[in-house]
Design a protein around this motif. Structure first.
Motif, PDB file in Angstrom:
ATOM      1  N   PHE A 231       0.818  -1.211   0.000  1.00 24.42           N
ATOM      2  CA  PHE A 231       0.000   0.000   0.000  1.00 24.42           C
ATOM      3  C   PHE A 231       0.860   1.273   0.000  1.00 24.42           C
ATOM      4  N   VAL A 232       1.807   1.364   0.944  1.00 24.10           N
ATOM      5  CA  VAL A 232       2.577   2.603   1.129  1.00 24.10           C
ATOM      6  C   VAL A 232       3.470   2.919  -0.075  1.00 24.10           C
ATOM      7  N   PRO A 233       4.307   1.961  -0.571  1.00 26.45           N
ATOM      8  CA  PRO A 233       5.150   2.299  -1.731  1.00 26.45           C
ATOM      9  C   PRO A 233       4.329   2.682  -2.967  1.00 26.45           C
ATOM     10  N   TYR A 234       3.241   1.953  -3.207  1.00 32.12           N
ATOM     11  CA  TYR A 234       2.408   2.263  -4.375  1.00 32.12           C
ATOM     12  C   TYR A 234       1.793   3.654  -4.242  1.00 32.12           C
ATOM     13  N   CYS A 235       1.336   3.983  -3.043  1.00 33.16           N
ATOM     14  CA  CYS A 235       0.740   5.299  -2.807  1.00 33.16           C
ATOM     15  C   CYS A 235       1.767   6.406  -3.034  1.00 33.16           C
ATOM     16  N   LEU A 236       3.004   6.191  -2.566  1.00 34.12           N
ATOM     17  CA  LEU A 236       4.069   7.187  -2.763  1.00 34.12           C
ATOM     18  C   LEU A 236       4.424   7.339  -4.243  1.00 34.12           C
ATOM     19  N   ILE A 237       4.406   6.230  -4.976  1.00 33.99           N
ATOM     20  CA  ILE A 237       4.663   6.297  -6.424  1.00 33.99           C
ATOM     21  C   ILE A 237       3.574   7.109  -7.114  1.00 33.99           C
ATOM     22  N   ALA A 238       2.332   6.885  -6.700  1.00 28.69           N
ATOM     23  CA  ALA A 238       1.211   7.639  -7.278  1.00 28.69           C
ATOM     24  C   ALA A 238       1.359   9.131  -7.004  1.00 28.69           C
ATOM     25  N   ILE A 239       1.752   9.479  -5.794  1.00 28.77           N
ATOM     26  CA  ILE A 239       1.957  10.895  -5.437  1.00 28.77           C
ATOM     27  C   ILE A 239       3.135  11.471  -6.218  1.00 28.77           C
ATOM     28  N   TYR A 240       4.203  10.662  -6.396  1.00 26.93           N
ATOM     29  CA  TYR A 240       5.364  11.118  -7.168  1.00 26.93           C
ATOM     30  C   TYR A 240       4.957  11.509  -8.590  1.00 26.93           C
ATOM     31  N   HIS A 241       4.010  10.765  -9.168  1.00 32.95           N
ATOM     32  CA  HIS A 241       3.539  11.056 -10.521  1.00 32.95           C
ATOM     33  C   HIS A 241       2.503  12.186 -10.546  1.00 32.95           C
ATOM     34  N   LYS A 242       2.390  12.893  -9.428  1.00 34.30           N
ATOM     35  CA  LYS A 242       1.536  14.083  -9.301  1.00 34.30           C
ATOM     36  C   LYS A 242       0.057  13.765  -9.480  1.00 34.30           C
ATOM     37  N   ASN A 243      -0.325  12.558  -9.056  1.00 39.13           N
ATOM     38  CA  ASN A 243      -1.742  12.248  -8.966  1.00 39.13           C
ATOM     39  C   ASN A 243      -2.286  12.870  -7.678  1.00 39.13           C
ATOM     40  N   LYS A 244      -3.553  13.218  -7.680  1.00 39.43           N
ATOM     41  CA  LYS A 244      -4.144  13.810  -6.491  1.00 39.43           C
ATOM     42  C   LYS A 244      -4.057  12.832  -5.319  1.00 39.43           C
ATOM     43  N   PHE A 245      -3.929  13.393  -4.116  1.00 41.01           N
ATOM     44  CA  PHE A 245      -3.721  12.573  -2.925  1.00 41.01           C
ATOM     45  C   PHE A 245      -4.863  11.578  -2.738  1.00 41.01           C
ATOM     46  N   ILE A 246      -6.090  12.058  -2.868  1.00 39.37           N
ATOM     47  CA  ILE A 246      -7.254  11.177  -2.698  1.00 39.37           C
ATOM     48  C   ILE A 246      -7.240  10.077  -3.753  1.00 39.37           C
ATOM     49  N   TYR A 247      -6.887  10.443  -4.974  1.00 40.07           N
ATOM     50  CA  TYR A 247      -6.823   9.466  -6.065  1.00 40.07           C
ATOM     51  C   TYR A 247      -5.720   8.447  -5.789  1.00 40.07           C
ATOM     52  N   SER A 248      -4.590   8.907  -5.258  1.00 48.06           N
ATOM     53  CA  SER A 248      -3.478   8.003  -4.942  1.00 48.06           C
ATOM     54  C   SER A 248      -3.879   7.002  -3.867  1.00 48.06           C
ATOM     55  N   ILE A 249      -4.550   7.489  -2.825  1.00 51.82           N
ATOM     56  CA  ILE A 249      -5.021   6.611  -1.757  1.00 51.82           C
ATOM     57  C   ILE A 249      -6.034   5.607  -2.304  1.00 51.82           C
ATOM     58  N   GLY A 250      -6.957   6.113  -3.122  1.00 47.83           N
ATOM     59  CA  GLY A 250      -8.001   5.252  -3.682  1.00 47.83           C
ATOM     60  C   GLY A 250      -7.442   4.144  -4.547  1.00 47.83           C
ATOM     61  N   SER A 251      -6.505   4.479  -5.447  1.00 46.38           N
ATOM     62  CA  SER A 251      -5.920   3.460  -6.326  1.00 46.38           C
ATOM     63  C   SER A 251      -5.091   2.457  -5.534  1.00 46.38           C
ATOM     64  N   SER A 252      -4.477   2.903  -4.414  1.00 48.87           N
ATOM     65  CA  SER A 252      -3.713   1.996  -3.556  1.00 48.87           C
ATOM     66  C   SER A 252      -4.647   1.005  -2.870  1.00 48.87           C
ATOM     67  N   PHE A 253      -5.800   1.502  -2.430  1.00 46.76           N
ATOM     68  CA  PHE A 253      -6.802   0.613  -1.839  1.00 46.76           C
ATOM     69  C   PHE A 253      -7.290  -0.416  -2.864  1.00 46.76           C
ATOM     70  N   ILE A 254      -7.496   0.039  -4.101  1.00 47.06           N
ATOM     71  CA  ILE A 254      -7.941  -0.879  -5.158  1.00 47.06           C
ATOM     72  C   ILE A 254      -6.893  -1.959  -5.390  1.00 47.06           C
ATOM     73  N   LEU A 255      -5.625  -1.547  -5.424  1.00 50.12           N
ATOM     74  CA  LEU A 255      -4.535  -2.511  -5.610  1.00 50.12           C
ATOM     75  C   LEU A 255      -4.557  -3.577  -4.516  1.00 50.12           C
ATOM     76  N   CYS A 256      -4.623  -3.127  -3.261  1.00 52.32           N
ATOM     77  CA  CYS A 256      -4.618  -4.072  -2.139  1.00 52.32           C
ATOM     78  C   CYS A 256      -5.842  -4.977  -2.167  1.00 52.32           C
ATOM     79  N   ALA A 257      -6.984  -4.417  -2.544  1.00 55.92           N
ATOM     80  CA  ALA A 257      -8.210  -5.215  -2.624  1.00 55.92           C
ATOM     81  C   ALA A 257      -8.078  -6.298  -3.688  1.00 55.92           C
ATOM     82  N   VAL A 258      -7.504  -5.929  -4.834  1.00 53.58           N
ATOM     83  CA  VAL A 258      -7.300  -6.903  -5.916  1.00 53.58           C
ATOM     84  C   VAL A 258      -6.349  -8.006  -5.474  1.00 53.58           C
ATOM     85  N   LEU A 259      -5.254  -7.617  -4.804  1.00 58.08           N
ATOM     86  CA  LEU A 259      -4.275  -8.599  -4.326  1.00 58.08           C
ATOM     87  C   LEU A 259      -4.910  -9.577  -3.341  1.00 58.08           C
ATOM     88  N   ILE A 260      -5.713  -9.044  -2.420  1.00 58.61           N
ATOM     89  CA  ILE A 260      -6.370  -9.900  -1.424  1.00 58.61           C
ATOM     90  C   ILE A 260      -7.342 -10.868  -2.086  1.00 58.61           C
TER      91      ILE A 260
END
Length: 414
Positions: free
Chosen positions: A64-93
């Motif tokens: 969750f944390v590294p992916y979220c930081l990568i999303a923020i690095y690419h200048k995605n909005k914070f809420i969008y970065s958190i949301g996509s990280s949650f989606i990633l973790c949900a898919v993995l689970i």
């Protein structure tokens, strides 16, 4: 050996996550090099967390944390970065749970399953299906053939079976076989992505080539018209003298014929459409020139402003596809069949409506997109038109009545 299995498996887990980021994150083209560094760090953090702690919560956070930081690095909005990280973790689970459940039900005991190789194969397949189905990664939004999805499902499935049969014992041979199987899957998806891009580029180049031919045709028409006007201006004095003499002699019929001949001379430059929008006029004049000397009944109504807030490239795709379909349908009719084409393109406040109707032989596929049964190679034009219409918040509608086929498209300005 178990650690080695895990480290190799995790390489493909990070690759699958990278593919996931290409779908869900907004990235710049020049970000490829930075992604190598970022996802290498992601791999190190994720691997260390698993090997040092072996706790599922920490393992989840290390995704969750590294992916979220990568999303923020690419200048995605914070809420969008958190949301996509949650989606990633949900898919993995979900995928891990699914694999474990299948393993439990079938009573499977294999290193290939236990070290995450299967989960990673399923993850890569899942991301590819999602990207090409829902996010339409291909440049021109052309729908992919069903065979693509069949292949994406069959190859991972066969790979899992082969992996299960080969990776039974924990040894170097099982490790090599597992890595080769994963590489085959990654290479297959990479190949498909490149083929899709090549297809899109070829399609785009074809549209651009038609557009350039249309512009060249329009330029020749304009040059011809200008040349005739220059000749007319040069001889205007003589024309006026002739008309005045006919008028003085009260030879009105001859004067009428003379004026008609002059008018025909000025406008005999094959300009079929003159709507006010040079881009659309050039395409229409080029496409419709083939109908001028045949028995097709024609009805054209095109009224457009000079500037429209819709991409000229997208408009050309829509118009070219609709007219090409109509011309093909007319060409299939017999000599004694009634041939008719109607084109109505109008701009109203904030949107453009395009309607193309034509007579046809009455043979059509059930989806009203093509008269041919080969859905993979035919009907792509209207699918592309529909995707572009949806891109501008509009719709594509087809109507069939007797031997009349009509397609209408509405596109809203952005």
């Amino acid at each position: 050996m178990t650690t080695l299995f895990y480290l190799f498996s995790n390489v493909f887990h990070i690759y699958a996550t990278y593919q996931f980021s290409n779908v869900f994150l907004q990235k710049k083209k020049e970000s490829a090099k930075s992604d190598v560094v970022l996802f290498t760090l992601y791999y190190i953090i994720n691997s260390c967390a698993y090997l040092l702690f072996g706790n599922w919560i920490i393992n989840l956070l290390s995704n969750f944390v590294p992916y979220c930081l990568i999303a923020i690095y690419h200048k995605n909005k914070f809420i969008y970065s958190i949301g996509s990280s949650f989606i990633l973790c949900a898919v993995l689970i979900v995928l891990d749970t699914l694999v474990v459940a299948i393993q439990s039900v079938l009573n499977i005991h294999s290193i290939f399953f236990e070290q995450g190789f299967v989960s990673n194969i399923v993850m890569v397949a899942f991301v590819n299906i999602v990207s090409h189905s829902f996010f339409k990664k291909n440049q021109l939004n052309v729908s992919l053939p069903v065979m693509y999805y069949i292949t994406v499902i069959i190859i991972p499935f066969v790979s899992i079976i082969i992996g299960y049969l080969t990776a039974v014992k924990l040894n170097i041979v099982s490790l090599i076989c597992s890595v080769i199987i994963l590489l085959i899957n990654v290479d297959m998806f990479y190949l498909y992505d490149n083929l899709i891009n090549l297809f899109s580029e070829k399609y785009e180049n074809n549209i651009i080539e038609q557009q350039n031919k249309a512009y060249l045709n329009q330029l020749h028409l304009m040059q011809e018209s200008q040349m005739k006007i220059r000749f007319l201006k040069h001889d205007m004095k003589n024309h006026i003298i002739n008309m005045q003499s006919l008028l003085s002699a009260e030879k009105y019929d001859q004067l009428k014929d003379y004026l008609a001949e002059t008018n025909d001379y000025i406008y005999s430059n094959n300009v079929i459409i003159d709507s006010g929008n040079e881009t659309i006029d050039s395409v229409l004049n080029y496409k419709l020139a083939t109908l001028e000397n045949n028995s097709v009944e024609k009805s054209y109504h095109v009224v457009l402003p000079e500037q429209i807030l819709i991409s000229s490239f997208d408009l050309n795709i829509v118009i070219c596809n609709l007219i090409d379909n109509a011309l093909e349908a007319l060409s299939l009719l017999g000599e004694n069949d009634e041939k008719k084409i109607t084109i109505d393109i109008v701009y109203k406040q904030g949107y453009i409506k395009i309607l193309v109707g034509n007579s046809f032989d009455g043979i059509i596929h059930k989806d009203k997109r093509t008269r041919k049964n080969d859905e993979i190679n035919h009907g792509i034009g209207l699918k592309s038109v529909q995707n572009i219409a949806e891109k501008y918040g509009g719709i594509l509608k087809t109507d069939v009545a007797d031997n009349w086929f009509e397609t209408s498209v509405i596109m809203y300005e952005k």
